[in-house]
Design a protein around this motif. Structure first.
Motif, short mmCIF file in Angstrom:
data_model
loop_
_atom_site.label_atom_id
_atom_site.label_comp_id
_atom_site.label_asym_id
_atom_site.label_seq_id
_atom_site.Cartn_x
_atom_site.Cartn_y
_atom_site.Cartn_z
N ARG A 1 -12.80 6.56 0.90
CA ARG A 1 -11.57 7.19 1.35
C ARG A 1 -10.49 6.11 1.45
O ARG A 1 -10.69 5.07 2.08
CB ARG A 1 -11.80 7.84 2.70
N VAL A 2 -9.34 6.38 0.85
CA VAL A 2 -8.23 5.43 0.84
C VAL A 2 -7.09 6.03 1.66
O VAL A 2 -6.64 7.15 1.37
CB VAL A 2 -7.76 5.13 -0.60
N ARG A 3 -6.62 5.33 2.66
CA ARG A 3 -5.48 5.79 3.46
C ARG A 3 -4.38 4.72 3.42
O ARG A 3 -4.62 3.56 3.74
CB ARG A 3 -5.89 6.06 4.90
N VAL A 4 -3.16 5.14 3.06
CA VAL A 4 -1.99 4.26 3.03
C VAL A 4 -1.09 4.64 4.20
O VAL A 4 -0.64 5.79 4.29
CB VAL A 4 -1.23 4.38 1.70
N THR A 5 -0.82 3.70 5.07
CA THR A 5 0.00 3.94 6.26
C THR A 5 1.27 3.11 6.17
O THR A 5 1.21 1.91 5.85
CB THR A 5 -0.76 3.56 7.53
N VAL A 6 2.42 3.75 6.41
CA VAL A 6 3.70 3.05 6.44
C VAL A 6 4.33 3.26 7.81
O VAL A 6 4.19 4.31 8.43
CB VAL A 6 4.65 3.54 5.33
N THR A 7 5.05 2.23 8.27
CA THR A 7 5.68 2.27 9.59
C THR A 7 7.12 1.83 9.48
O THR A 7 7.44 0.85 8.79
CB THR A 7 4.94 1.35 10.57
N VAL B 1 -9.54 1.24 3.44
CA VAL B 1 -10.56 1.85 2.58
C VAL B 1 -11.86 1.89 3.37
O VAL B 1 -12.34 0.86 3.85
CB VAL B 1 -10.75 1.06 1.28
N THR B 2 -12.41 3.08 3.51
CA THR B 2 -13.66 3.28 4.25
C THR B 2 -14.59 4.16 3.43
O THR B 2 -14.15 4.90 2.54
CB THR B 2 -13.39 3.94 5.61
#
Length: 386
Positions: free
Chosen positions: A354-360, A343-344
């Protein structure tokens, strides 16, 4: 001397030879003291060696580790050698037979045919003054009527340890005859002989105290390295520590959710963790928030204006688990190994966070973006650029 003369001779000899018993007691006391000293030293050294191993692991000191381990190995070897030699080299002292007057006896209840009986005896050896002793021995119920106060019994005693007395329940015919004919006078109470050895509980307490004292001594010797290592490591390396700089006035802090079954995806855990971090950094306005399965971290700069920060309690944490599920199931990552939420602050006037969800996963990395209300605004599946 199995007749009346034995009792009189024993009584008369007490006034002249009564000093014979105290030296035996003194020798036994010395042996007990030496045994206590050996136990104290071994226990203290063992505690110190174990503490040295623990301290060496904490401060990462190889010489200290090798020293502690070497001392333990030496103690084990000494114990093995002593254990092998003791049965062969040491034989129990031979006992002697004598007559004894039963001053008093008291039997307690038992669950078997052998009942524990406490005897107060006057032991009258042939070669030394009579003395008193208190013993406890298991006697068969059938044989108890044979023992009565002021009666004479055949006993076995140890000259070097006169308190070790055992009633002979099946004496020889000669000693049975002597017991029937003998009359023994009571020895004074001042001749009572007791074991100088400590009780089992005292030995345990001595061992524990010496062990803890040895360990405490080692910890005190390395207290500077221990506390300096802990404090420096916590300040420089711990992910859950807070840091600040007077020049840039930045701060950061993180916390980890403990427990293998606990996750920040559980309902309410994210908001509670955010409140904890807010109290730790003493402000709700941060410049970045990172959320993982068991860890949440924040960064901030107190020189930033409020419009360029994110308010910790304004985010819809209850909706974030849904964004994680969406990212793990719709972006082409069939077996997600990890996920992260960043979250930035938003860019532009009036833009929200701005919310970014990252999956690996083994297929690669994918992410989706959302606004401050958890509404998805962009997706980047596996293999897509951007």
């Amino acid at each position: 001397m199995g007749t009346t003369g034995q009792g009189q001779a024993g009584q008369a000899g007490q006034d002249v030879d009564e000093v014979n018993v105290p030296p035996v007691r003194k020798r036994s006391a010395v042996r007990g003291f030496l045994a206590a000293m050996r136990l104290t030293v071994v226990s203290a050294v063992t505690g110190g060696a174990l503490a040295a191993l623990v301290v060496a692991v904490i401060i990462k000191d190889v010489p200290v580790f090798l020293t502690g381990g070497g001392v333990l190995v030496v103690l084990i070897l000494i114990g093995v050698v002593a254990g092998r030699r003791s049965p062969a080299d040491e034989e129990p002292p031979a006992g002697r037979i004598a007559l004894a007057r039963i001053e008093d006896l008291r039997a307690t209840s038992g669950e078997s045919a052998d009942v524990p009986v406490t005897f107060r005896l006057t032991v009258a050896p042939d070669d030394r003054p009579a003395y008193r002793v208190k013993i406890e021995q298991h006697i068969n119920l059938v044989d108890i009527p044979a023992y009565r106060p002021r009666g004479i019994a055949v006993v076995e005693y140890h000259p070097d340890e006169p308190w070790k007395v055992l009633i002979v329940t099946r004496p020889t015919a000669e000693w049975s005859r002597r017991a029937e004919e003998a009359e023994i006078d009571s020895a004074p109470e001042s001749t009572l002989v007791v074991s100088p050895d400590m009780s089992e509980g005292s030995w345990c307490m001595l061992t524990l105290f010496a062990f803890l004292a040895g360990a405490a001594l080692v910890v005190l010797l390395f207290r500077a390295e221990l506390f300096t290592s802990d404090n420096d490591g916590a300040a420089a390396k711990s992910p859950s520590s807070s840091s600040s700089s007077s020049a840039s006035r930045t701060f950061s802090s993180s916390t980890t959710v403990s427990g293998p079954s606990t996750s920040l995806l559980a309902f309410g855990v994210m908001r509670v963790t955010a409140m904890e971090l807010e109290a730790r950094v003493d402000t709700a306005y941060v410049t970045a928030i990172t959320i993982e399965d068991h860890r949440m971290a924040v960064r901030g700069d107190s020189t930033r204006p409020v419009s360029e920060t994110v308010h910790l309690q304004s985010l819809p944490y209850e909706l974030f688990p849904g964004l994680v599920r969406e990212a793990r199931t719709t972006l082409g990552v069939r077996d997600p190994r990890s996920w992260r939420i960043d979250v930035t602050p938003g860019t532009g006037a009036g833009a929200g966070p701005r919310v970014r969800v990252t999956v690996t996963g083994k297929e690669g990395t994918a992410h989706l973006d959302a606004d401050a209300t958890a509404r998805i605004t962009d997706r980047r599946a596996v293999g897509e650029s951007g």
